[in-house]
Write a protein that holds these residues in place. Structure first.
Motif, PDB file in Angstrom:
ATOM      1  N   TYR A  54      95.686  34.963  74.249  1.00  0.00           N
ATOM      2  CA  TYR A  54      95.854  34.547  72.856  1.00  0.00           C
ATOM      3  C   TYR A  54      96.009  33.035  72.780  1.00  0.00           C
ATOM      4  CZ  TYR A  54      98.119  33.488  68.433  1.00  0.00           C
ATOM      5  OH  TYR A  54      98.429  32.923  67.219  1.00  0.00           O
ATOM      6  N   SER A  55      95.424  32.456  71.740  1.00  0.00           N
ATOM      7  CA  SER A  55      95.590  31.036  71.459  1.00  0.00           C
ATOM      8  C   SER A  55      95.653  30.872  69.949  1.00  0.00           C
ATOM      9  CB  SER A  55      94.421  30.228  72.035  1.00  0.00           C
ATOM     10  OG  SER A  55      94.542  28.859  71.699  1.00  0.00           O
ATOM     11  N   PRO A 107     102.361  28.661  70.022  1.00  0.00           N
ATOM     12  CA  PRO A 107     101.745  27.544  70.744  1.00  0.00           C
ATOM     13  C   PRO A 107     102.061  27.542  72.236  1.00  0.00           C
ATOM     14  CG  PRO A 107     102.835  26.799  68.734  1.00  0.00           C
ATOM     15  CD  PRO A 107     103.271  28.200  68.966  1.00  0.00           C
ATOM     16  N   ALA A 144     101.863  30.220  74.200  1.00  0.00           N
ATOM     17  CA  ALA A 144     101.365  31.505  74.684  1.00  0.00           C
ATOM     18  C   ALA A 144     100.997  31.497  76.162  1.00  0.00           C
ATOM     19  CB  ALA A 144     100.162  31.943  73.850  1.00  0.00           C
ATOM     20  N   ALA A 145     100.590  30.349  76.680  1.00  0.00           N
ATOM     21  CA  ALA A 145     100.189  30.280  78.085  1.00  0.00           C
ATOM     22  C   ALA A 145     101.369  30.388  79.038  1.00  0.00           C
ATOM     23  CB  ALA A 145      99.431  28.973  78.354  1.00  0.00           C
ATOM     24  N   ARG A 158      90.378  37.787  81.534  1.00  0.00           N
ATOM     25  CA  ARG A 158      91.770  37.834  81.086  1.00  0.00           C
ATOM     26  C   ARG A 158      92.549  38.910  81.826  1.00  0.00           C
ATOM     27  NH1 ARG A 158      90.995  36.953  74.469  1.00  0.00           N
ATOM     28  NH2 ARG A 158      89.997  34.900  74.675  1.00  0.00           N
TER      29      ARG A 158
END
Length: 298
Positions: free
Chosen positions: A53-54, A59, A61-62, A101
């Motif tokens: 997700y991005s 913000p 999410a990584a 992913r």
């Protein structure tokens, strides 16, 4: 064996942490020793990680999934197993990106100290290809396993794009339940809720009532699910359903607005709406004590 104080050291984690208490007979209650075959244990439930997700809803999410892995690894007592209740990855129309992913997700969770991991798909993982890519990376989408006197059932209500369990899997469930005693301790994992929580938001399973009817003759059934990105508790007859918070972003209360858009990101409280759950259980009588904690609890 973990005690309550040790269990409460589980912090800064999105999803759910579940403590299963041992089942004691009369001799066990008198002596304080567990009856053989019914040892205390706990497991960790993580849900809706949406790797890939991005967007503005998270913000960071990584980093969220990686932070959860580090938190679980930091537990003083490690859980017996970890279950991921769907939406491991964020949806994409590109089959190659979908698999990328999933590979990245597996690489991240391979860093967990706990070796026993159970996976199930969410619609983001499986609805576009009927679970093909998920099976390549994680195995079957529905299955059972037994652990210390508890029978666990993993149901797939997402691979069918019509939000159904389907006749074949329903027959499989019927056969499995027929082999369980009426008072067996049964825990069911699904992604979507099995009951009609908010059908217009896809928060339902179209044939979930059939699955619940099959479970109803059993006196000790509890369902843990994800999908709705928030704490929620519901009873259908004597069957209790408990939703886990998400590891990516929270969603609004069922039916509270026209669309199920994520709640706005709050940079002053980045963990708002994410959290973990403690469930302390006496499965013999089907009672569960549940406590929810925020991600940034100190």
């Amino acid at each position: 064996m973990i005690d309550r104080r040790g269990f409460l050291k589980l912090t800064a984690l999105g999803g759910g942490a579940v403590f299963m208490s041992g089942l004691y007979g009369r001799a066990g209650a008198a002596t304080g020793k567990a009856v053989p075959g019914y040892d205390d244990f706990y497991f960790v439930q993580l849900s809706d990680t949406h790797w890939g997700y991005s967007g503005d809803a998270n913000p960071e999410a990584a980093n969220t999934l990686k932070q959860a892995v580090a938190t679980v690894n930091g537990l003083q007592v490690q859980p017996d197993f970890i279950v991921f209740t769907g939406d491991l990855t964020h949806t994409t129309d590109d089959p190659q990106e979908r698999r990328k992913r999933m590979r990245e997700f597996r690489e991240i969770v391979a860093g967990l100290k706990v070796q026993t991991l159970h996976f199930m798909p969410g619609e983001h993982d499986a609805a576009l290809d009927n679970g093909t890519a998920f099976k390549e990376h994680f195995g079957q989408t529905h299955y059972t396993f037994d652990h210390k006197g508890v029978h666990f059932i993993v149901l797939d209500n997402v691979s069918d794009p019509g939000s159904r369990i389907g006749e074949a899997q329903m027959d499989w469930l019927r056969t499995d339940l027929a082999h369980q005693a009426h008072d067996a301790r049964i825990v069911v994992f699904t992604h979507r809720p099995l009951f009609d929580l908010a059908p217009k938001w896809d928060w339902a399973t179209r044939d979930g009532d059939q699955a619940l009817a099959l479970m109803m003759p059993h006196s000790n059934v509890t369902v843990f699910y994800g999908h709705i990105h928030q704490e929620h508790h519901q009873m259908t007859g004597h069957i209790a359903h408990h939703a886990a918070k998400s590891l990516i972003f929270p969603l609004p209360a069922p039916g509270s607005q026209e669309k199920r858009t994520p709640l706005p990101w709050d940079p002053s409280a980045p963990g708002k709406g994410l959290g973990f759950r403690e469930v302390e259980a006496e499965p013999k009588v089907g009672e569960y004590k549940i406590a929810e904690f925020p991600v940034n609890r100190t």
